[in-house]
Motif scaffolding. Sequence first.
Motif, PDB file in Angstrom:
ATOM      1  N   GLY A  84      87.566  56.558  -0.810  1.00 50.22           N
ATOM      2  CA  GLY A  84      86.577  56.494   0.260  1.00 50.22           C
ATOM      3  C   GLY A  84      85.121  56.549  -0.169  1.00 50.22           C
ATOM      4  O   GLY A  84      84.242  56.779   0.657  1.00 50.22           O
ATOM      5  N   ALA A  85      84.836  56.319  -1.444  1.00 51.45           N
ATOM      6  CA  ALA A  85      83.476  56.488  -1.988  1.00 51.45           C
ATOM      7  C   ALA A  85      82.399  55.708  -1.236  1.00 51.45           C
ATOM      8  O   ALA A  85      81.317  56.235  -0.994  1.00 51.45           O
ATOM      9  N   PHE A  86      82.657  54.472  -0.869  1.00 51.45           N
ATOM     10  CA  PHE A  86      81.660  53.643  -0.186  1.00 51.45           C
ATOM     11  C   PHE A  86      82.146  53.194   1.189  1.00 51.45           C
ATOM     12  O   PHE A  86      81.607  52.250   1.759  1.00 51.45           O
ATOM     13  N   GLU A  87      83.144  53.854   1.721  1.00 50.13           N
ATOM     14  CA  GLU A  87      83.752  53.459   2.995  1.00 50.13           C
ATOM     15  C   GLU A  87      82.699  53.323   4.092  1.00 50.13           C
ATOM     16  O   GLU A  87      81.857  54.193   4.275  1.00 50.13           O
ATOM     17  N   ASN A  88      82.758  52.180   4.789  1.00 46.18           N
ATOM     18  CA  ASN A  88      81.864  51.857   5.908  1.00 46.18           C
ATOM     19  C   ASN A  88      80.381  51.840   5.546  1.00 46.18           C
ATOM     20  O   ASN A  88      79.528  51.993   6.419  1.00 46.18           O
ATOM     21  N   SER A  89      80.057  51.620   4.279  1.00 48.08           N
ATOM     22  CA  SER A  89      78.644  51.550   3.884  1.00 48.08           C
ATOM     23  C   SER A  89      78.121  50.128   4.095  1.00 48.08           C
ATOM     24  O   SER A  89      78.875  49.199   4.344  1.00 48.08           O
ATOM     25  N   ALA A  90      76.815  49.953   3.962  1.00 48.72           N
ATOM     26  CA  ALA A  90      76.167  48.660   4.187  1.00 48.72           C
ATOM     27  C   ALA A  90      75.960  47.853   2.907  1.00 48.72           C
ATOM     28  O   ALA A  90      75.206  46.892   2.910  1.00 48.72           O
ATOM     29  N   ASN A 139      90.786  53.222  -0.053  1.00 50.85           N
ATOM     30  CA  ASN A 139      89.732  53.010   0.942  1.00 50.85           C
ATOM     31  C   ASN A 139      88.314  53.068   0.375  1.00 50.85           C
ATOM     32  O   ASN A 139      87.353  53.298   1.119  1.00 50.85           O
ATOM     33  N   SER A 140      88.143  52.858  -0.911  1.00 50.43           N
ATOM     34  CA  SER A 140      86.825  52.987  -1.550  1.00 50.43           C
ATOM     35  C   SER A 140      85.754  52.094  -0.945  1.00 50.43           C
ATOM     36  O   SER A 140      84.609  52.496  -0.812  1.00 50.43           O
ATOM     37  N   PHE A 141      86.115  50.866  -0.605  1.00 48.19           N
ATOM     38  CA  PHE A 141      85.161  49.921  -0.035  1.00 48.19           C
ATOM     39  C   PHE A 141      85.624  49.460   1.349  1.00 48.19           C
ATOM     40  O   PHE A 141      85.218  48.416   1.835  1.00 48.19           O
ATOM     41  N   ARG A 142      86.448  50.240   1.979  1.00 47.42           N
ATOM     42  CA  ARG A 142      87.002  49.905   3.301  1.00 47.42           C
ATOM     43  C   ARG A 142      85.873  49.812   4.328  1.00 47.42           C
ATOM     44  O   ARG A 142      84.985  50.653   4.384  1.00 47.42           O
ATOM     45  N   LEU A 156      86.147  42.247  -9.993  1.00 48.14           N
ATOM     46  CA  LEU A 156      86.587  43.545 -10.497  1.00 48.14           C
ATOM     47  C   LEU A 156      86.491  43.603 -12.016  1.00 48.14           C
ATOM     48  O   LEU A 156      86.677  42.594 -12.696  1.00 48.14           O
ATOM     49  N   PRO A 157      86.205  44.781 -12.564  1.00 50.70           N
ATOM     50  CA  PRO A 157      85.938  44.897 -14.001  1.00 50.70           C
ATOM     51  C   PRO A 157      87.165  44.722 -14.892  1.00 50.70           C
ATOM     52  O   PRO A 157      88.284  45.072 -14.502  1.00 50.70           O
ATOM     53  N   ILE A 158      86.934  44.195 -16.082  1.00 50.63           N
ATOM     54  CA  ILE A 158      87.975  44.076 -17.105  1.00 50.63           C
ATOM     55  C   ILE A 158      88.448  45.478 -17.448  1.00 50.63           C
ATOM     56  O   ILE A 158      87.641  46.390 -17.575  1.00 50.63           O
ATOM     57  N   GLY A 159      89.740  45.665 -17.556  1.00 51.62           N
ATOM     58  CA  GLY A 159      90.283  46.969 -17.892  1.00 51.62           C
ATOM     59  C   GLY A 159      90.698  47.795 -16.690  1.00 51.62           C
ATOM     60  O   GLY A 159      91.325  48.837 -16.835  1.00 51.62           O
ATOM     61  N   LEU A 160      90.354  47.327 -15.481  1.00 47.71           N
ATOM     62  CA  LEU A 160      90.763  48.033 -14.273  1.00 47.71           C
ATOM     63  C   LEU A 160      92.278  47.993 -14.162  1.00 47.71           C
ATOM     64  O   LEU A 160      92.880  46.926 -14.194  1.00 47.71           O
ATOM     65  N   ALA A 161      92.904  49.157 -14.057  1.00 47.80           N
ATOM     66  CA  ALA A 161      94.365  49.227 -14.028  1.00 47.80           C
ATOM     67  C   ALA A 161      94.926  49.396 -12.623  1.00 47.80           C
ATOM     68  O   ALA A 161      96.052  48.996 -12.352  1.00 47.80           O
ATOM     69  N   GLU A 162      94.130  49.987 -11.718  1.00 51.72           N
ATOM     70  CA  GLU A 162      94.681  50.322 -10.406  1.00 51.72           C
ATOM     71  C   GLU A 162      93.628  50.203  -9.309  1.00 51.72           C
ATOM     72  O   GLU A 162      92.494  50.644  -9.468  1.00 51.72           O
ATOM     73  N   ILE A 163      94.045  49.593  -8.200  1.00 51.40           N
ATOM     74  CA  ILE A 163      93.231  49.626  -6.994  1.00 51.40           C
ATOM     75  C   ILE A 163      94.057  50.327  -5.931  1.00 51.40           C
ATOM     76  O   ILE A 163      95.264  50.128  -5.835  1.00 51.40           O
ATOM     77  N   GLY A 164      93.410  51.171  -5.157  1.00 50.14           N
ATOM     78  CA  GLY A 164      94.114  51.989  -4.173  1.00 50.14           C
ATOM     79  C   GLY A 164      94.413  51.254  -2.877  1.00 50.14           C
ATOM     80  O   GLY A 164      93.809  50.231  -2.559  1.00 50.14           O
ATOM     81  N   ASP A 165      95.346  51.820  -2.119  1.00 50.05           N
ATOM     82  CA  ASP A 165      95.696  51.292  -0.804  1.00 50.05           C
ATOM     83  C   ASP A 165      94.434  51.139   0.040  1.00 50.05           C
ATOM     84  O   ASP A 165      93.571  52.013   0.044  1.00 50.05           O
ATOM     85  N   GLY A 166      94.330  50.037   0.753  1.00 49.89           N
ATOM     86  CA  GLY A 166      93.217  49.817   1.661  1.00 49.89           C
ATOM     87  C   GLY A 166      91.854  49.730   1.010  1.00 49.89           C
ATOM     88  O   GLY A 166      90.835  49.868   1.676  1.00 49.89           O
ATOM     89  N   CYS A 167      91.828  49.467  -0.277  1.00 49.28           N
ATOM     90  CA  CYS A 167      90.591  49.494  -1.061  1.00 49.28           C
ATOM     91  C   CYS A 167      89.453  48.684  -0.435  1.00 49.28           C
ATOM     92  O   CYS A 167      88.332  49.155  -0.349  1.00 49.28           O
TER      93      CYS A 167
END
Length: 125
Positions: free
Chosen positions: A5-11, A29-32, A42-53
């Motif tokens: 949820g780091a940036f959830e609903n941000s502009a 839900n980081s960018f939900r 998405l960056p090289i080396g990214l291993a996982e994206i979360g549900d609802g990202c």
Amino acid sequence: SIEDGAFENSAISGVRFPLSRAIERIGKNSFRGCRNLQVVILPIGLAEIGDGCFEGSSSLERLILPKSIRAIPPRAFSFCGKLKKIIVPPSVEVISNDAFIFIEPRSTRSLLAIGCIQIRGSITR
């Protein structure tokens, strides 16, 4: 990593990942609901994206997944109605059944073009 949820609903309108710092996980839900977000590489080396990202990021038009991703979780890109281009590498083995719900049909065809098959609503290799 980027927390849940780091940036959830941000502009925010764009995401640029620094090359000097490895990001292995983007949380749930980081960018939900980031309605202004248009392009995500998405960056090289990214291993996982979360549900609802990126769920509900309704202006998202272009998506490039890195070769390090193995699975696309539930609702990861659902309700991204303007998504026009999806680049999914051959490393992706599982695409959850509702990972891309409510997007344009032409984007779904792009997924099938990488050699995936659709089985009971889910897409798997």
